[in-house]
Design an enzyme around this catalytic site. Structure first.
Site, PDB file in Angstrom:
ATOM      1  CG  ASN A 119     -22.558  -6.379  -7.971  1.00 18.67           C
ATOM      2  OD1 ASN A 119     -21.353  -6.218  -8.123  1.00 18.67           O
ATOM      3  ND2 ASN A 119     -23.057  -7.095  -6.975  1.00 18.67           N
ATOM      4  CB  ILE A 163     -11.881   3.130  -7.604  1.00 20.83           C
ATOM      5  CG1 ILE A 163     -12.202   1.654  -7.384  1.00 20.83           C
ATOM      6  CG2 ILE A 163     -13.137   3.946  -7.818  1.00 20.83           C
ATOM      7  CD1 ILE A 163     -12.902   1.391  -6.055  1.00 20.83           C
ATOM      8  CD  GLN A 202      -8.773   7.066   1.273  1.00 23.36           C
ATOM      9  OE1 GLN A 202      -9.280   7.128   2.379  1.00 23.36           O
ATOM     10  NE2 GLN A 202      -7.630   6.447   1.044  1.00 23.36           N
ATOM     11  CE  LYS A 259     -12.646   0.278   1.846  1.00 21.74           C
ATOM     12  NZ  LYS A 259     -12.846   1.124   0.651  1.00 21.74           N
ATOM     13  N   GLY A 277     -17.680  -2.203  -0.825  1.00 21.14           N
ATOM     14  CA  GLY A 277     -17.585  -1.111   0.120  1.00 21.14           C
ATOM     15  C   GLY A 277     -17.316   0.227  -0.530  1.00 21.14           C
ATOM     16  CB  SER A 291      -0.913   0.005   1.223  1.00 16.36           C
ATOM     17  OG  SER A 291      -1.564   1.253   1.362  1.00 16.36           O
TER      18      SER A 291
END
Length: 281
Positions: free
Chosen positions: A154, A222, A252, A67, A133, A15
């Site tokens: 979805n 994203i 964010q 999440k 999430g 990350s």
């Protein structure tokens, strides 16, 4: 005071959140550290969360797949996180653990930075691909911003229906299959890919075909590793405007940092720096 912050999720070893928040700490003139607290699926989630909560953390971020799983271990959720049903930021306040969701606000800020004109047409048609999430946060923020047509494609209908129920009376939502979404893609002005399809190492994967997409559409993903996913690459080849996922990551994080420290730091050239890191420059 030295802040103790971190990130839980899996996998998260690579990350970029530690780099982002160390930049924020430096810009804010604050001491502190931001650590990776990876929780593998075969670990005891309860035991690991209790360990983190007892280790003097001031707060931590939460990413996939936890999440929603984190919620029972918190003392309170703010209104937005409660409406979304997912948490990505946890803050310790007066010995209580409070859950927030900054995903949607971060996404909206990044989108508005690059494509402010779309916010002048709240009747435009938006397609949200995925119902996890991140999709929950983005849907809620788009609805709160006044957009009136947000459809969800979805694989699992029930997950999408659950998100749609949080939209309020002014937002109209149809739940469609991925196949139908691909066939009717020309209908949408903004297409947002919120799944992890196309993420490294599976960089050639795409969630749906863009054959029927309008060249006037804005196409957003994203996923930020790679920064230009195959989904965005194909959209760009067809003439669409593209919106990269690293902007949501950065904005964010900016909101999360403000919740922890009460300081909103300027991004300056961090977006370009982050892009350079992601592109290996």
């Amino acid at each position: 005071m030295a802040y103790k912050l971190g990130l839980i999720g899996y996998p998260v070893k690579h990350s970029l959140s530690p780099w982002i928040h160390q930049q924020f700490l430096t810009k804010a003139g604050l001491a502190g550290e931001y650590s990776i607290e990876e929780i593998a699926p075969n670990d005891s989630f309860k035991q690991e969360v209790e360990r983190i909560k007892s280790s003097q953390f001031d707060g931590f971020n939460v990413t996939v797949p936890y999440k929603k799983q984190i919620i029972p271990y918190l003392d309170h959720l703010d209104k937005q996180a409660q409406a979304i049903g997912a948490v990505n930021t946890v803050v310790r306040q007066n010995k209580k653990w409070i859950g927030y969701n900054t995903d949607g606000a971060g996404y909206i800020t990044g989108l508005k930075h690059y494509y402010p004109s779309i916010f002048a047409n709240k009747q435009c048609s938006i397609l949200l691909i995925g119902a996890g999430g991140a999709a929950r946060g983005i849907f809620h923020s788009l609805a709160a911003a006044g957009f009136t047509r947000i459809d969800i494609a979805n694989r699992t209908r029930s997950s999408a229906e659950n998100i749609a129920a949080s939209g309020g009376r002014k937002t109209k939502t149809s739940i469609i299959t991925l196949k139908d979404a691909a066939y009717h893609l020309s209908y949408y002005d903004l297409i947002i890919q919120t799944t992890n399809v196309g993420m490294r190492p599976n960089v050639r994967d795409t969630v749906i075909s863009l054959e029927h997409m309008s060249k006037d559409a804005i196409v957003s993903d994203i996923v930020y590793q790679p920064i230009e996913t195959e989904f965005l690459h194909q959209a760009g080849k067809k003439g669409a405007s593209v919106h990269y996922g690293h902007t949501m990551l950065l904005y964010q994080a900016q909101y999360a940092f403000e919740l922890w420290t009460s300081k909103k730091v300027p991004l300056d050239d961090m977006e370009q720096q982050l892009q350079n890191i992601l592109e290996g420059r």
